[in-house]
Design a protein around this motif. Structure first.
Motif, PDB file in Angstrom:
ATOM      1  N   LEU A  77       0.820  -1.209   0.000  1.00 62.60           N
ATOM      2  CA  LEU A  77       0.000   0.000   0.000  1.00 62.60           C
ATOM      3  C   LEU A  77       0.854   1.260   0.000  1.00 62.60           C
ATOM      4  CD1 LEU A  77      -2.909  -0.978   2.405  1.00 62.60           C
ATOM      5  CD2 LEU A  77      -3.000  -0.658  -0.060  1.00 62.60           C
ATOM      6  N   LEU A  81       0.898   4.007  -2.928  1.00 62.23           N
ATOM      7  CA  LEU A  81       0.686   5.425  -2.621  1.00 62.23           C
ATOM      8  C   LEU A  81       1.828   6.281  -3.160  1.00 62.23           C
ATOM      9  CD1 LEU A  81      -1.059   7.530  -1.141  1.00 62.23           C
ATOM     10  CD2 LEU A  81       0.342   7.098   0.873  1.00 62.23           C
ATOM     11  N   THR A  84       1.531   6.538  -6.894  1.00 64.02           N
ATOM     12  CA  THR A  84       0.392   7.370  -7.261  1.00 64.02           C
ATOM     13  C   THR A  84       0.724   8.848  -7.101  1.00 64.02           C
ATOM     14  OG1 THR A  84      -1.114   5.622  -6.554  1.00 64.02           O
ATOM     15  CG2 THR A  84      -2.035   7.833  -6.777  1.00 64.02           C
ATOM     16  N   LEU A  85       1.461   9.184  -6.058  1.00 62.77           N
ATOM     17  CA  LEU A  85       1.777  10.586  -5.787  1.00 62.77           C
ATOM     18  C   LEU A  85       3.014  11.078  -6.519  1.00 62.77           C
ATOM     19  CD1 LEU A  85       1.039  10.770  -1.968  1.00 62.77           C
ATOM     20  CD2 LEU A  85      -0.362  11.595  -3.857  1.00 62.77           C
TER      21      LEU A  85
END
Length: 186
Positions: A77, A81, A84-85
């Motif tokens: 996760l 994350l 994604t960022l």
């Protein structure tokens, strides 16, 4: 229960309040001989070292793995994350760099505009315009004497009466061209 309460159903004989529940009774379960009970330990005190607990078959208990499924899931996760960022953060940083560059360009343009305003004020001064005309264009005021040095010779005369230095007016243009080429070659 009747022994705990008073005669008329009031508070217990030992002075405790009645809560409406049955008194608490500890159960006594049989404990296996190989398992240690918590009865001999004090509450709030931890034992150092490992427990020597063995199962009924006599084998050692299973060891916990170093990386559990929850840790792998949490790591996945966090990685998701971060991926994604990454794009928006890169765009944000590129935008900030572009803003800084544009601000520096704006400051440079402001400085250039101030320099041009100062140049405009200087050129609007009549004394500056006269000085530039004398230096760059060799203009003279009426009555001034002009000295022009041509090919190392000093030629003196009035501003409007200067003869063309070194030119023969009788030569046709093509002979003058050939003469100047010969002089240039040496």
């Amino acid at each position: 229960m009747s022994s705990v309460r008073g005669r008329r159903g009031g508070p217990p004989a030992d002075g405790r309040r009645h809560t409406g529940r049955a008194p608490r009774v500890h159960s006594t379960r049989p404990v296996g001989s190989t398992v240690r009970t918590g009865a001999t330990s004090r509450p709030g005190v931890r034992r150092s070292g490992r427990r020597a607990v063995r199962s009924a078959t006599g084998t050692a208990p299973r060891r916990r793995p170093l990386v559990t499924g929850r840790a792998v899931l949490l790591g996945g996760l966090i990685l998701l994350l971060a991926l994604t960022l990454a794009g928006p953060i890169r765009q944000y940083l590129a935008g900030r760099a572009e803003l800084d560059q544009l601000a520096a360009d704006g400051r440079g343009l402001d400085q250039r505009a101030a320099d041009l305003r100062q140049e405009l004020e200087r050129q609007s001064d009549p004394a500056y315009a006269e000085r530039q005309a004398r230096e760059r264009l060799t203009y003279v005021l009426p009555g001034d004497r002009l000295f022009v040095v041509v090919d190392g010779e000093t030629v003196e005369g009035d501003a409007g009466t200067l003869k063309s230095a070194g030119r023969d007016a009788q030569l046709p243009w093509y002979e003058g061209l050939m003469k100047s080429l010969a002089d240039a070659d040496g």
